[in-house]
Motif scaffolding. Structure first.
Motif, PDB file in Angstrom:
ATOM      1  N   TYR A  39     -24.663  21.064  53.230  1.00 16.30           N
ATOM      2  CA  TYR A  39     -23.948  22.128  53.944  1.00 16.30           C
ATOM      3  C   TYR A  39     -22.649  22.477  53.231  1.00 16.30           C
ATOM      4  O   TYR A  39     -22.323  23.652  53.053  1.00 16.30           O
ATOM      5  CB  TYR A  39     -23.664  21.676  55.380  1.00 16.30           C
ATOM      6  N   ASP A  40     -21.902  21.445  52.819  1.00 13.67           N
ATOM      7  CA  ASP A  40     -20.649  21.705  52.104  1.00 13.67           C
ATOM      8  C   ASP A  40     -20.895  22.433  50.792  1.00 13.67           C
ATOM      9  O   ASP A  40     -20.123  23.318  50.401  1.00 13.67           O
ATOM     10  CB  ASP A  40     -19.908  20.390  51.844  1.00 13.67           C
ATOM     11  N   ARG A  41     -21.980  22.070  50.102  1.00 16.03           N
ATOM     12  CA  ARG A  41     -22.287  22.725  48.830  1.00 16.03           C
ATOM     13  C   ARG A  41     -22.651  24.190  49.054  1.00 16.03           C
ATOM     14  O   ARG A  41     -22.203  25.073  48.319  1.00 16.03           O
ATOM     15  CB  ARG A  41     -23.420  21.977  48.122  1.00 16.03           C
ATOM     16  N   ARG A  42     -23.461  24.453  50.079  1.00 14.19           N
ATOM     17  CA  ARG A  42     -23.820  25.850  50.369  1.00 14.19           C
ATOM     18  C   ARG A  42     -22.597  26.643  50.804  1.00 14.19           C
ATOM     19  O   ARG A  42     -22.459  27.825  50.471  1.00 14.19           O
ATOM     20  CB  ARG A  42     -24.898  25.902  51.454  1.00 14.19           C
ATOM     21  N   LYS A  43     -21.723  26.001  51.560  1.00  9.33           N
ATOM     22  CA  LYS A  43     -20.538  26.693  52.064  1.00  9.33           C
ATOM     23  C   LYS A  43     -19.618  27.114  50.931  1.00  9.33           C
ATOM     24  O   LYS A  43     -18.940  28.149  51.002  1.00  9.33           O
ATOM     25  CB  LYS A  43     -19.798  25.780  53.042  1.00  9.33           C
ATOM     26  N   LYS A  44     -19.564  26.329  49.867  1.00  8.44           N
ATOM     27  CA  LYS A  44     -18.682  26.620  48.745  1.00  8.44           C
ATOM     28  C   LYS A  44     -19.397  27.304  47.587  1.00  8.44           C
ATOM     29  O   LYS A  44     -18.850  27.413  46.497  1.00  8.44           O
ATOM     30  CB  LYS A  44     -18.016  25.339  48.260  1.00  8.44           C
ATOM     31  N   THR A  45     -20.628  27.759  47.817  1.00  8.57           N
ATOM     32  CA  THR A  45     -21.379  28.461  46.780  1.00  8.57           C
ATOM     33  C   THR A  45     -21.443  29.937  47.132  1.00  8.57           C
ATOM     34  O   THR A  45     -22.120  30.316  48.093  1.00  8.57           O
ATOM     35  CB  THR A  45     -22.802  27.899  46.652  1.00  8.57           C
ATOM     36  N   PRO A  46     -20.750  30.781  46.402  1.00 10.55           N
ATOM     37  CA  PRO A  46     -20.769  32.222  46.726  1.00 10.55           C
ATOM     38  C   PRO A  46     -22.152  32.808  46.517  1.00 10.55           C
ATOM     39  O   PRO A  46     -22.977  32.303  45.751  1.00 10.55           O
ATOM     40  CB  PRO A  46     -19.751  32.814  45.741  1.00 10.55           C
ATOM     41  N   CYS A  47     -22.415  33.911  47.207  1.00 10.80           N
ATOM     42  CA  CYS A  47     -23.672  34.618  47.028  1.00 10.80           C
ATOM     43  C   CYS A  47     -23.652  35.374  45.707  1.00 10.80           C
ATOM     44  O   CYS A  47     -22.620  35.473  45.036  1.00 10.80           O
ATOM     45  CB  CYS A  47     -23.917  35.578  48.193  1.00 10.80           C
ATOM     46  N   LYS A  48     -24.764  35.948  45.324  1.00  8.31           N
ATOM     47  CA  LYS A  48     -24.865  36.615  44.029  1.00  8.31           C
ATOM     48  C   LYS A  48     -24.021  37.883  43.978  1.00  8.31           C
ATOM     49  O   LYS A  48     -23.682  38.348  42.887  1.00  8.31           O
ATOM     50  CB  LYS A  48     -26.327  36.948  43.735  1.00  8.31           C
ATOM     51  N   GLU A  49     -23.672  38.444  45.165  1.00 15.44           N
ATOM     52  CA  GLU A  49     -22.845  39.649  45.177  1.00 15.44           C
ATOM     53  C   GLU A  49     -21.375  39.357  44.937  1.00 15.44           C
ATOM     54  O   GLU A  49     -20.583  40.272  44.722  1.00 15.44           O
ATOM     55  CB  GLU A  49     -23.004  40.378  46.512  1.00 15.44           C
ATOM     56  N   CYS A  50     -20.977  38.098  45.004  1.00 15.18           N
ATOM     57  CA  CYS A  50     -19.553  37.752  44.855  1.00 15.18           C
ATOM     58  C   CYS A  50     -19.136  37.872  43.392  1.00 15.18           C
ATOM     59  O   CYS A  50     -19.789  37.319  42.499  1.00 15.18           O
ATOM     60  CB  CYS A  50     -19.300  36.331  45.359  1.00 15.18           C
ATOM     61  N   ILE A  51     -18.042  38.597  43.133  1.00 18.34           N
ATOM     62  CA  ILE A  51     -17.528  38.739  41.772  1.00 18.34           C
ATOM     63  C   ILE A  51     -16.119  38.181  41.659  1.00 18.34           C
ATOM     64  O   ILE A  51     -15.405  38.464  40.703  1.00 18.34           O
ATOM     65  CB  ILE A  51     -17.542  40.211  41.332  1.00 18.34           C
ATOM     66  N   ALA A  52     -15.696  37.381  42.662  1.00 20.89           N
ATOM     67  CA  ALA A  52     -14.386  36.740  42.576  1.00 20.89           C
ATOM     68  C   ALA A  52     -14.382  35.730  41.433  1.00 20.89           C
ATOM     69  O   ALA A  52     -15.392  35.078  41.149  1.00 20.89           O
ATOM     70  CB  ALA A  52     -14.049  36.049  43.893  1.00 20.89           C
ATOM     71  N   ILE A  53     -13.248  35.598  40.766  1.00 15.09           N
ATOM     72  CA  ILE A  53     -13.129  34.710  39.616  1.00 15.09           C
ATOM     73  C   ILE A  53     -12.498  33.392  40.049  1.00 15.09           C
ATOM     74  O   ILE A  53     -11.339  33.372  40.473  1.00 15.09           O
ATOM     75  CB  ILE A  53     -12.270  35.336  38.507  1.00 15.09           C
ATOM     76  N   PRO A  54     -13.236  32.267  39.956  1.00 17.36           N
ATOM     77  CA  PRO A  54     -12.612  30.975  40.235  1.00 17.36           C
ATOM     78  C   PRO A  54     -11.553  30.657  39.192  1.00 17.36           C
ATOM     79  O   PRO A  54     -11.622  31.099  38.036  1.00 17.36           O
ATOM     80  CB  PRO A  54     -13.783  29.993  40.164  1.00 17.36           C
ATOM     81  N   LEU A  55     -10.570  29.876  39.588  1.00 13.17           N
ATOM     82  CA  LEU A  55      -9.494  29.541  38.662  1.00 13.17           C
ATOM     83  C   LEU A  55     -10.006  28.724  37.478  1.00 13.17           C
ATOM     84  O   LEU A  55      -9.464  28.817  36.379  1.00 13.17           O
ATOM     85  CB  LEU A  55      -8.400  28.764  39.402  1.00 13.17           C
ATOM     86  N   THR A  56     -11.054  27.937  37.712  1.00 13.44           N
ATOM     87  CA  THR A  56     -11.598  27.153  36.591  1.00 13.44           C
ATOM     88  C   THR A  56     -12.179  28.063  35.523  1.00 13.44           C
ATOM     89  O   THR A  56     -12.037  27.810  34.332  1.00 13.44           O
ATOM     90  CB  THR A  56     -12.677  26.196  37.123  1.00 13.44           C
ATOM     91  N   ASP A  57     -12.842  29.156  35.931  1.00 17.46           N
ATOM     92  CA  ASP A  57     -13.389  30.097  34.957  1.00 17.46           C
ATOM     93  C   ASP A  57     -12.285  30.815  34.206  1.00 17.46           C
ATOM     94  O   ASP A  57     -12.396  31.089  33.007  1.00 17.46           O
ATOM     95  CB  ASP A  57     -14.287  31.112  35.648  1.00 17.46           C
ATOM     96  N   LEU A  58     -11.204  31.140  34.921  1.00 18.72           N
ATOM     97  CA  LEU A  58     -10.088  31.790  34.247  1.00 18.72           C
ATOM     98  C   LEU A  58      -9.466  30.872  33.218  1.00 18.72           C
ATOM     99  O   LEU A  58      -9.100  31.280  32.119  1.00 18.72           O
ATOM    100  CB  LEU A  58      -9.032  32.208  35.279  1.00 18.72           C
ATOM    101  N   ALA A  59      -9.333  29.598  33.586  1.00 19.15           N
ATOM    102  CA  ALA A  59      -8.711  28.644  32.667  1.00 19.15           C
ATOM    103  C   ALA A  59      -9.566  28.448  31.417  1.00 19.15           C
ATOM    104  O   ALA A  59      -9.045  28.260  30.317  1.00 19.15           O
ATOM    105  CB  ALA A  59      -8.486  27.310  33.371  1.00 19.15           C
ATOM    106  N   ASN A  60     -10.874  28.496  31.556  1.00 21.34           N
ATOM    107  CA  ASN A  60     -11.759  28.296  30.409  1.00 21.34           C
ATOM    108  C   ASN A  60     -11.855  29.524  29.523  1.00 21.34           C
ATOM    109  O   ASN A  60     -12.140  29.420  28.339  1.00 21.34           O
ATOM    110  CB  ASN A  60     -13.163  27.906  30.894  1.00 21.34           C
TER     111      ASN A  60
END
Length: 783
Positions: A39-60
């Motif tokens: 449940y926690d994993r699904r809750k923190k997994t955005p759907c395919k329509e989400c285009i928000a940038i996680p901070l980890t992706d920005l840092a990489n």
């Protein structure tokens, strides 16, 4: 199909229960932990329509310090990229750190003088939702149509439009209630209409001629509905006492809204000598075929319709009793009328009283009974009808209750409760003011009017055809519900443990030392919506959420679109949206639940760890909701690159996104105001309170003690809105995905500063409008 799904789900639940019973204690613990982790994993997994940038992706993806608030200057890569076939979503510009002095210089010209957070919120944008035209987006002049030809094929900022859906959300109708057959939307609970069959009320067959006036499109029927409040006020047996907001009640254009201040009184007057007959006195003369008394009071109304209504209401039991005094109209001083305002009928079988049950006429007076109102022929006394009286509705709204059908009263039993049980004072409470305390046996006032507001197949409901009278009736019944609740709290202070909050401590705190001057304080429980304790509790809960999860990242406002197809499809012939506030509220609730599902479960804006929201009604009647969203630490909005992925403050390309372009023009364009329209509702001291038009800005930059300054390029895109040509400076910030999905005004802002947070929380929990007054002794002149 629905029954098959229910059977399959039941079998699946049985297999799951059998499997859990065969597990050991350790296996059950491991299974529970695994389900929680999933449940926690699904809750923190955005759907395919989400285009928000996680901070980890920005840092990489960028070696620059992305958390630095001075990152403001995007450098476009479109000119350096020779490949024109690449996906525009992958060609996002990079951001380089800018000098703080440069940002301050830019903001000094952008912000003008110091701006407070509330000055930047477009809080009442949708007040002029109906003043525009759907044809505005189709009537662009030649200059506006040519402006899109100047655009390049690839826009490096098009990523914000890359996830827009192909269709708009449609709220579906659910199956009718299996108990009362009320029509329902898919988001509504099972028991909101009849408490899952606990409530059953008899609905009378409509009078054919009156039904024609309510539903036909004939000229006299339209005249009847257009002037329905005047007709009802003329034929009502009571006088309406209410303080109205004349700005919206008698407005010549825009959305009609019945707004009442304080409470509503329905008074019945004695029939003493007067200059001309009024209200119930008019019924004394209804046997006169010329109806001269009616004509003198209804000069602005169609006299043919007035005559038809007089004939219809001759079957009304109150009218029958009052007309019997017509033979004695020249000598009324010795007559008395006793109105039985406490008549009770079993409305599960019938609710039409006869004339002898509702009133009695006497030549000489008797002692005033507790449950009767006595009217005299030799004075002008005024009596108020109690809200708990069953005669409250038929006396005040004879066009809704033409046969004198009783309204709600506290002794109305539920479906499977014997009538004698609730009428026997030994078996039930005998408190006539108890509207909620005996709800285990009786129908509460709220449940009664919820039942009356439903649409059911093959049953004609005149209340839903009442147009402006429906608004008055709905406000009146809401005030009745609140009055009953407050009366119950006043009489049951011991049950809510009010002694813990009042008494000597309160008197000492207020500085009062004289026992004779200490008044009686009525304490409202924290569960009463809108009360001081309720609002304080909500505000403190919100502050606790901020203390635990941090400041909000997104401030979102969603406003109802009165032209949603779910609303227009439910309108009866000849009705407008303002005639059905019940449908507007129900559809908006369903859309709101759908948006919450997208935000919280599918996380289209990123993972949300906490949120608060409040639903309000604008001054012109449309509901809207304010959200404060606190993002997960990996989705915190810190830099302009993240803002540009979620929020746009520009007109989209009309050729690439025609549907989105039409919605932005219809819902997200402010004004016009200022020099283009100095009389717009947002103008204060010759300036727009929302600071439009905003200046052009090539790049999104971090705001200073406010919201970010969004990108508004001077790219030549223009649109005709309410007769004026507007450009990107007038666009209200929005999220393209949510706008395309719900087709309504959705303002999305980034809370970039803690200074804006305090105001926003105060704004959404400001509560109801209040007024302060004092009562003083009159002076020597009586003033």
């Amino acid at each position: 199909m629905f029954e098959v799904k229910e059977i399959m789900n039941e079998k699946r639940r049985e297999r799951s229960m059998q499997r859990r019973k065969s597990m050991s204690a350790n296996e059950k613990g491991d299974s529970s932990a695994q389900r929680k982790a999933n449940y926690d994993r699904r809750k923190k997994t955005p759907c395919k329509e989400c285009i928000a940038i996680p901070l980890t992706d920005l840092a990489n993806s960028d070696s620059e310090c992305l958390a630095c608030p001075s990152r403001a200057s995007p450098v476009s890569q479109a000119a350096e990229d020779d490949s024109s076939d690449d996906d525009p979503g992958t060609n996002m510009p990079t951001y380089s750190a800018g000098a703080t002095e440069d940002i301050d210089v830019f903001q000094s010209g952008t912000m003008r003088h110091e701006q407070e957070a509330h000055e930047l919120i477009d809080e009442e944008y949708y007040m002029f939702c109906n003043e525009g035209s759907d044809n505005d987006i189709l009537d662009d002049d030649e200059e506006a149509s040519k402006s899109t030809d100047k655009l390049s094929e690839i826009d490096p900022f098009d990523t914000v439009y890359s996830n827009i859906p192909d269709s708009t959300h449609v709220l579906k109708l659910d199956e009718n209630c299996k108990h009362c057959m009320a029509r329902k939307f898919e988001s509504e609970t099972d028991g909101f209409c009849c408490r899952n069959g606990q409530i059953q009320l008899k609905q009378q067959e409509p009078i054919p001629e009156l039904k024609r006036l309510w539903s036909s499109m004939d000229a006299d029927s339209r005249h009847f509905r257009e002037n329905i409040r005047f007709f009802n006020g003329h034929f009502a047996f009571t006088t309406l006492g209410v303080s109205l907001d004349e700005t919206y009640t008698n407005m010549r254009s825009g959305v009609y809204t019945f707004r009442a201040h304080c409470t509503i009184y329905h008074n019945v007057h004695s029939f003493g000598p007067s200059s001309r007959p009024e209200h119930l006195q008019l019924y004394f003369y209804d046997d006169d075929p010329n109806l001269d008394h009616r004509k003198a009071a209804t000069k602005q109304l169609d006299q043919d319709v007035v005559k038809r209504l007089v004939d219809i209401l001759k079957q009304n039991p109150y009218s029958q009793q009052f007309r019997s005094l017509g033979a004695h109209k020249d000598n009324l001083d010795d007559y008395r009328i006793h109105l039985n305002t406490d008549k009770r009928l079993d409305q599960r079988r019938y609710n039409r009283p006869v004339s002898s049950e509702v009133a009695a006429i006497w030549v000489e007076g008797t002692d005033l009974a507790k449950r009767f109102v006595t009217l005299y022929g030799n004075n002008d006394e005024r009596h108020s009808i109690r809200v708990t009286s069953g005669a409250y509705d038929p006396l005040s709204y004879p066009l809704f209750y033409p046969m004198g059908e009783l309204g709600w009263h506290p002794k109305l039993p539920k479906r499977n409760v014997d009538w004698d049980v609730v009428q026997n004072p030994r078996l039930s409470h005998d408190d006539e003011d108890d509207a909620e305390g005996n709800s285990r046996l009786c129908v509460s006032v709220r449940d009664y009017y919820c039942y009356m507001l439903q649409t059911r197949p093959a049953i004609f409901n005149p209340i839903l055809c009442g147009a402006r009278l429906l608004q008055q009736w709905a406000v009146d019944m809401y005030i009745k519900i609140e009055s009953c609740r407050l009366r119950w709290y006043r009489k049951n202070q011991t049950q809510i443990r009010a002694d813990l909050y009042k008494g000597v401590v309160d008197a000492i705190t207020s500085g009062e030392t004289r026992a004779s001057a200490v008044g009686k304080r009525i304490v409202l429980p924290g569960t009463y919506p809108g009360g001081d304790r309720d609002m304080k509790k909500r505000h403190m809960d919100a502050m606790a959420i901020v203390h635990t999860y941090g400041k909000p990242d997104i401030f979102l406002t969603m406003t109802c679109n009165p032209k949603w197809e779910e609303i227009t499809n439910e309108l009866l012939p000849g009705q407008t949206v303002q005639d059905r506030p019940d449908i507007v509220a129900r559809v908006f609730y369903g859309k709101l639940e759908a948006m919450k599902d997208l935000l919280l479960k599918k996380v289209v804006l990123g993972v949300i760890v906490a949120y608060v929201y409040v639903v309000e009604f604008q001054k012109r009647g449309l509901p809207h909701a304010h959200f404060l969203l606190i993002m997960d630490s990996n989705y915190k909005l810190l830099v302009p690159e993240q803002y540009d992925r979620l929020i746009s403050a520009e007109l989209p390309d009309k050729q690439k996104y025609p549907e989105l372009y039409a919605m932005v023009v219809k819902h997200m364009m402010h004004g016009p105001c200022g020099a283009l329209n100095p009389k717009n509702v947002c103008m204060q001291d010759n300036e727009c309170k929302c600071r439009y038009p905003r200046p052009f800005n090539e790049n999104t930059i971090q705001g200073k003690d406010s919201y970010p300054v969004y990108r508004r390029r001077d790219d030549g895109r223009r649109a005709k809105v309410r007769g004026k040509m507007l450009d990107n400076r007038w666009v209200v910030p929005y999220n393209p995905y949510l706008l395309r999905m719900f087709n309504c005004h959705i303002n999305v802002e980034v809370c970039s500063s803690i200074k804006a947070v305090k105001y926003i929380y105060k704004y959404i929990y400001k509560g109801h409008d209040k007024a302060s007054f004092s009562i003083d002794q009159p002076d020597a002149d009586g003033n």
